[in-house]
Every structure is written in C-alpha cells, then in structure tokens.
Scaffold this motif. Sequence first.
Motif, PDB file in Angstrom:
ATOM      1  N   GLU A  59     -18.270  84.665  86.820  1.00  0.00           N
ATOM      2  CA  GLU A  59     -19.497  85.247  87.376  1.00  0.00           C
ATOM      3  C   GLU A  59     -19.675  86.676  86.885  1.00  0.00           C
ATOM      4  OE1 GLU A  59     -21.706  86.206  91.629  1.00  0.00           O
ATOM      5  OE2 GLU A  59     -19.691  85.341  91.640  1.00  0.00           O
ATOM      6  N   HIS A  60     -18.613  87.434  86.830  1.00  0.00           N
ATOM      7  CA  HIS A  60     -18.654  88.814  86.337  1.00  0.00           C
ATOM      8  C   HIS A  60     -19.161  88.841  84.890  1.00  0.00           C
ATOM      9  CE1 HIS A  60     -17.375  93.010  86.033  1.00  0.00           C
ATOM     10  NE2 HIS A  60     -16.790  92.693  84.902  1.00  0.00           N
ATOM     11  N   TRP A  61     -18.664  87.941  84.052  1.00  0.00           N
ATOM     12  CA  TRP A  61     -19.134  87.865  82.666  1.00  0.00           C
ATOM     13  C   TRP A  61     -20.628  87.574  82.628  1.00  0.00           C
ATOM     14  CZ3 TRP A  61     -14.882  83.913  80.928  1.00  0.00           C
ATOM     15  CH2 TRP A  61     -13.649  84.561  80.860  1.00  0.00           C
ATOM     16  N   TYR A  62     -21.063  86.633  83.453  1.00  0.00           N
ATOM     17  CA  TYR A  62     -22.480  86.254  83.478  1.00  0.00           C
ATOM     18  C   TYR A  62     -23.361  87.431  83.904  1.00  0.00           C
ATOM     19  CZ  TYR A  62     -26.772  83.902  84.919  1.00  0.00           C
ATOM     20  OH  TYR A  62     -28.090  83.538  85.077  1.00  0.00           O
ATOM     21  N   ASN A  64     -22.664  90.636  83.789  1.00  0.00           N
ATOM     22  CA  ASN A  64     -22.632  91.670  82.744  1.00  0.00           C
ATOM     23  C   ASN A  64     -23.546  91.302  81.583  1.00  0.00           C
ATOM     24  OD1 ASN A  64     -20.851  93.231  84.184  1.00  0.00           O
ATOM     25  ND2 ASN A  64     -19.070  92.693  82.966  1.00  0.00           N
ATOM     26  N   TYR A  65     -23.497  90.022  81.182  1.00  0.00           N
ATOM     27  CA  TYR A  65     -24.346  89.576  80.082  1.00  0.00           C
ATOM     28  C   TYR A  65     -25.823  89.730  80.438  1.00  0.00           C
ATOM     29  CZ  TYR A  65     -26.617  86.664  76.623  1.00  0.00           C
ATOM     30  OH  TYR A  65     -27.449  86.221  75.633  1.00  0.00           O
ATOM     31  N   LYS A  66     -26.196  89.328  81.641  1.00  0.00           N
ATOM     32  CA  LYS A  66     -27.591  89.438  82.062  1.00  0.00           C
ATOM     33  C   LYS A  66     -28.054  90.887  82.060  1.00  0.00           C
ATOM     34  CE  LYS A  66     -29.619  87.245  85.132  1.00  0.00           C
ATOM     35  NZ  LYS A  66     -30.200  86.610  86.288  1.00  0.00           N
ATOM     36  N   GLN A  67     -27.159  91.785  82.414  1.00  0.00           N
ATOM     37  CA  GLN A  67     -27.538  93.195  82.511  1.00  0.00           C
ATOM     38  C   GLN A  67     -27.557  93.889  81.144  1.00  0.00           C
ATOM     39  OE1 GLN A  67     -25.200  95.448  85.266  1.00  0.00           O
ATOM     40  NE2 GLN A  67     -26.245  97.354  84.802  1.00  0.00           N
ATOM     41  N   ASP A  68     -26.529  93.632  80.318  1.00  0.00           N
ATOM     42  CA  ASP A  68     -26.371  94.415  79.088  1.00  0.00           C
ATOM     43  C   ASP A  68     -26.249  93.600  77.801  1.00  0.00           C
ATOM     44  OD1 ASP A  68     -26.419  96.949  80.406  1.00  0.00           O
ATOM     45  OD2 ASP A  68     -24.358  96.605  81.058  1.00  0.00           O
ATOM     46  N   GLY A  69     -26.423  92.286  77.873  1.00  0.00           N
ATOM     47  CA  GLY A  69     -26.379  91.471  76.668  1.00  0.00           C
ATOM     48  C   GLY A  69     -24.970  91.190  76.167  1.00  0.00           C
ATOM     49  N   PHE A  70     -24.899  90.693  74.946  1.00  0.00           N
ATOM     50  CA  PHE A  70     -23.633  90.245  74.368  1.00  0.00           C
ATOM     51  C   PHE A  70     -22.581  91.348  74.336  1.00  0.00           C
ATOM     52  CE2 PHE A  70     -20.745  89.327  70.852  1.00  0.00           C
ATOM     53  CZ  PHE A  70     -20.335  88.043  71.187  1.00  0.00           C
ATOM     54  N   ASP A  71     -22.997  92.578  74.062  1.00  0.00           N
ATOM     55  CA  ASP A  71     -22.035  93.691  73.972  1.00  0.00           C
ATOM     56  C   ASP A  71     -21.250  93.879  75.265  1.00  0.00           C
ATOM     57  OD1 ASP A  71     -22.684  94.172  71.356  1.00  0.00           O
ATOM     58  OD2 ASP A  71     -24.087  95.798  71.817  1.00  0.00           O
ATOM     59  N   ALA A  72     -21.806  93.465  76.385  1.00  0.00           N
ATOM     60  CA  ALA A  72     -21.108  93.595  77.665  1.00  0.00           C
ATOM     61  C   ALA A  72     -19.930  92.634  77.769  1.00  0.00           C
ATOM     62  CB  ALA A  72     -22.071  93.363  78.819  1.00  0.00           C
ATOM     63  N   LEU A  73     -19.871  91.632  76.897  1.00  0.00           N
ATOM     64  CA  LEU A  73     -18.778  90.668  76.920  1.00  0.00           C
ATOM     65  C   LEU A  73     -17.585  91.115  76.082  1.00  0.00           C
ATOM     66  CD1 LEU A  73     -20.833  87.375  76.582  1.00  0.00           C
ATOM     67  CD2 LEU A  73     -19.975  88.447  78.670  1.00  0.00           C
ATOM     68  N   VAL A  74     -17.756  92.150  75.288  1.00  0.00           N
ATOM     69  CA  VAL A  74     -16.664  92.664  74.468  1.00  0.00           C
ATOM     70  C   VAL A  74     -15.674  93.388  75.382  1.00  0.00           C
ATOM     71  CG1 VAL A  74     -16.063  94.238  72.581  1.00  0.00           C
ATOM     72  CG2 VAL A  74     -18.181  92.897  72.469  1.00  0.00           C
ATOM     73  N   PRO A  75     -14.390  93.029  75.297  1.00  0.00           N
ATOM     74  CA  PRO A  75     -13.410  93.690  76.168  1.00  0.00           C
ATOM     75  C   PRO A  75     -13.277  95.176  75.824  1.00  0.00           C
ATOM     76  CG  PRO A  75     -12.297  92.244  74.605  1.00  0.00           C
ATOM     77  CD  PRO A  75     -13.767  92.038  74.428  1.00  0.00           C
ATOM     78  N   THR A  76     -13.046  95.949  76.840  1.00  0.00           N
ATOM     79  CA  THR A  76     -12.854  97.388  76.661  1.00  0.00           C
ATOM     80  C   THR A  76     -11.379  97.721  76.878  1.00  0.00           C
ATOM     81  OG1 THR A  76     -13.357  97.783  78.982  1.00  0.00           O
ATOM     82  CG2 THR A  76     -15.182  97.932  77.440  1.00  0.00           C
ATOM     83  N   LYS A  77     -11.022  98.920  76.491  1.00  0.00           N
ATOM     84  CA  LYS A  77      -9.642  99.349  76.701  1.00  0.00           C
ATOM     85  C   LYS A  77      -9.387  99.541  78.176  1.00  0.00           C
ATOM     86  CE  LYS A  77      -9.111 101.617  72.291  1.00  0.00           C
ATOM     87  NZ  LYS A  77      -8.740 102.818  71.574  1.00  0.00           N
ATOM     88  N   ARG A  78      -8.155  99.252  78.562  1.00  0.00           N
ATOM     89  CA  ARG A  78      -7.768  99.429  79.964  1.00  0.00           C
ATOM     90  C   ARG A  78      -7.557 100.904  80.268  1.00  0.00           C
ATOM     91  NH1 ARG A  78      -4.201  94.681  82.134  1.00  0.00           N
ATOM     92  NH2 ARG A  78      -3.670  96.366  83.546  1.00  0.00           N
ATOM     93  N   ALA A  79      -7.898 101.278  81.465  1.00  0.00           N
ATOM     94  CA  ALA A  79      -7.761 102.673  81.881  1.00  0.00           C
ATOM     95  C   ALA A  79      -6.326 103.017  82.304  1.00  0.00           C
ATOM     96  CB  ALA A  79      -8.708 102.984  83.018  1.00  0.00           C
TER      97      ALA A  79
END
Length: 80
Positions: A59-62, A64-79
């Motif tokens: 659901e989180h992936w979905y 994020n995708y709806k809000q920001d498109g494909f780029d939102a599915l790219v993993p980011t570095k962990r904090a």
Amino acid sequence: MDQQKQHDIALMRYSAIAPLISGLSEDYPSLEAFFRDASAKGVAHPDGSIKHYAPATIEHWYRNYKQDGFDALVPTKRAD
C-alpha cells in the motif's frame, strides 16, 4: 546500492502495484483486499526469488506512486 539495482527494485515494486494502475482494481472489493492478495501471492524480486511483503508495504508503494510517480518507487538510502 548502484543505480541499476535501485532501478530493478523500483520495477519490482511497480510490478506489484501495476494491476491497480492499469485498472484491474475492479476485481477486488477494496484496495485492502488487493494489498492482502498481492502480499499472499508474493512479488518476483530482482534476484529471482519470490518475496512476500506486508500488505501495508505494498500500500505504501501504491500511495507513493500515486503521489510522485515512478521515481517514488526507487529505494533511498537508509538514515540509520
């Protein structure tokens, strides 16, 4: 993590939510039902294995995708 691996993971995440994006959500009584079903079926990971993610993760992936498109599915570095 290199760019190719990040892109592969983003494609994997997209494949999990693609039925919603392409309009197949009508096959499910609710979004929650879709997320549960996708979780139970699993997702083909880039390494070839099948991974079962929590419905909330899918659901989180979905969302994020709806809000920001494909780029939102790219993993980011962990904090941490």
